[in-house]
Design an enzyme around this catalytic site. Structure first.
Site, PDB file in Angstrom:
ATOM      1  N   GLY A 218       1.017  -0.976   0.123  1.00  0.00           N
ATOM      2  CA  GLY A 218      -0.098  -0.178  -0.029  1.00  0.00           C
ATOM      3  C   GLY A 218       0.975   1.375   0.313  1.00  0.00           C
ATOM      4  O   GLY A 218       0.980   2.097  -1.034  1.00  0.00           O
TER       5      GLY A 218
ATOM      6  N   ARG B  32      -0.792  11.460  11.010  1.00  0.00           N
ATOM      7  CA  ARG B  32       0.439  11.143  11.354  1.00  0.00           C
ATOM      8  C   ARG B  32       1.126  11.418  12.399  1.00  0.00           C
ATOM      9  O   ARG B  32       1.977  10.937  13.247  1.00  0.00           O
ATOM     10  CB  ARG B  32       0.968  10.452  10.062  1.00  0.00           C
ATOM     11  CG  ARG B  32      -0.077   9.064   9.356  1.00  0.00           C
ATOM     12  CD  ARG B  32       1.617   8.470   7.693  1.00  0.00           C
ATOM     13  NE  ARG B  32       1.936   7.564   8.084  1.00  0.00           N
ATOM     14  CZ  ARG B  32       3.778   8.587   8.193  1.00  0.00           C
ATOM     15  NH1 ARG B  32       3.562   9.498   8.359  1.00  0.00           N
ATOM     16  NH2 ARG B  32       4.275   7.420   8.753  1.00  0.00           N
TER      17      ARG B  32
ATOM     18  N   CYS C   7      -7.200  22.812  18.502  1.00  0.00           N
ATOM     19  CA  CYS C   7      -6.596  23.449  19.915  1.00  0.00           C
ATOM     20  C   CYS C   7      -6.086  22.736  20.973  1.00  0.00           C
ATOM     21  O   CYS C   7      -6.895  21.637  22.074  1.00  0.00           O
ATOM     22  CB  CYS C   7      -7.926  23.733  20.819  1.00  0.00           C
ATOM     23  SG  CYS C   7      -8.538  25.149  19.983  1.00  0.00           S
TER      24      CYS C   7
END
Length: 421
Positions: free
Chosen positions: A277, A314, A346
């Site tokens: 992938g 990520r 935030c």
């Protein structure tokens, strides 16, 4: 290699300036290169030749239907882990006989839908799943083709959250019990054993763990055949890593991987299935974002950009590194400055990089995150009620929006207020 290069000082995706796309669709957005996707898939396909093989793209890495259509038209199979991914692959025109269904939590409803729509095989992860699949297939009067995912207990030496082949991981059946469970599978109604499956993790940068696991699988295939099972397919999973930095150290190439597979398994007579992938889609995509503010603090300079952790999770989830570059190339002699690059959410975790060297940046400037084509858009969310961002595909000198940014009204309209309020 990818097809994102500077031309006359402008970062381009193939022949299209990123700034032109930004002007058309707004920021932030994901951009994929069709040429890079094609090249990376063909490298895997050619690396396994002349062995009988099927390269099944791991849909979890990038599930946009346009991406799946491009790869499917090149002959790719698809590795799916949910019925939603299965339906995306079918919507892209990929036939069921090129789709393998992996994942630890397949439900009876998902099994039924896949059997009705056509499936190459189920990569079965556990004994309870095997029993459930037998019951579903028997009730439909069909046979479900299966491999058992065998956990070889090999440490891939990768990130804790993406390691899948150790005995303490949740995936597969223990190799020590594989022959026993295969005997049970052969006796169950509605089940047809076709092969063996394994997958030890993601973002591997060394071939040694692969070879150790594949050597174990070779021994298992020979033992299962001696037990009377027909083992025609060997699904080796995916996991080959990509370079997330522009350093000289690079993971093994598909050609090296293919040579190792041939050496270890080439004489078994199995059709080899692999499930890459990240290596196909990772460096085929970028995330482009705009600087909103430059903020000076006591000890550092911040660039606050309009992308956030909900768009690219990520770095926050894995501590992952993405190279970050300006869309307009710095002039010769301009000295870089260290910046913390952060988003507007935030949470302090909404930080993409700390003390990253970039040329002087100002509000309105565009920056691009490299290697964002895998586990980028597919893991995004609407946290902080931020709409999902567009995905764009480039081919040559033209581009198309392959997922549009929803309006705020469209996003909010998915909620409903009960009558009693």
């Amino acid at each position: 290699m990818d097809h994102f290069l500077y031309r006359d000082g402008h970062l381009c995706a193939e022949d299209v300036p990123m700034s032109d796309i930004a002007a058309a669709v707004g920021t932030p957005f994901y951009c994929y290169s069709a040429a890079t996707l094609t090249r990376h898939f063909l490298l895997f396909k050619e690396a396994l030749e002349p062995m009988p093989s099927l390269v099944c793209f791991a849909v979890k890495s990038n599930s946009n239907v346009a991406v799946l259509k491009l790869l499917g038209d090149l002959g790719a199979g698809m590795d799916v882990v949910s019925i939603g991914e299965y339906l995306r692959a079918k919507a892209a025109g990929v036939p069921g006989e090129r789709i393998v269904f992996s994942g630890v939590g397949k439900t009876p409803q998902e099994m039924r839908m896949a059997l009705e729509g056509g499936i190459r095989q189920f990569n079965v992860e556990s004994e309870p799943e095997l029993e459930a699949l037998s019951a579903v297939a028997s009730s439909m009067g069909v046979e479900a083709p299966i491999t058992l995912r065998v956990n070889p207990d090999v440490d891939a030496k990768t990130h804790e959250k993406i390691s899948t082949g150790r005995k303490e991981d949740k995936f597969g059946v223990p190799i020590s019990r594989a022959r026993e469970i295969y005997a049970r599978a052969a006796a169950l109604p509605g089940i047809k054993v076709v092969g063996v499956d394994m997958h030890i993790g993601s973002q591997l940068t060394d071939l040694a763990p692969f070879e150790a696991a594949y050597t174990k699988m070779r021994g298992l295939v020979e033992a299962l055949r001696a037990d009377g099972h027909t083992i025609d397919r060997l699904d080796l999973g995916g996991g080959l890593g990509i370079p997330y930095t522009r350093s000289n150290e690079a993971p093994p190439l598909p050609l090296d991987y293919g040579a190792m597979v041939k050496r270890v398994l080439g004489d078994l007579g199995c059709e080899i299935e692999i499930e890459p992938g990240r290596l196909i889609s990772g460096n085929a995509g970028m995330l482009v974002t705009q600087v909103i503010y430059r903020k000076s603090a006591e000890e550092r300079e911040f660039l606050i950009v309009d992308a956030a952790m909900n768009d690219l999770i990520r770095p926050a989830m894995y501590g992952a590194h993405h190279d970050i570059i300006p869309v307009i190339e710095a002039e010769a002699g301009v000295l870089p400055e260290p910046f913390d690059i952060v988003g507007p959410i935030c949470e302090s975790g909404d930080t993409f990089a700390k003390q990253r060297a970039l040329p002087p940046m100002a509000p309105g400037d565009l920056v691009a995150f490299r290697s964002a084509g895998a586990y980028g858009a597919v893991m995004s969310s609407e946290y902080n009620s931020r709409p999902l961002i567009p995905e764009v595909m480039v081919q040559g000198d033209h581009f198309a929006v392959i997922r549009a940014r929803p309006t705020y009204d469209e996003m909010i309209a998915r909620d409903s207020i009960p009558a009693w309020l």
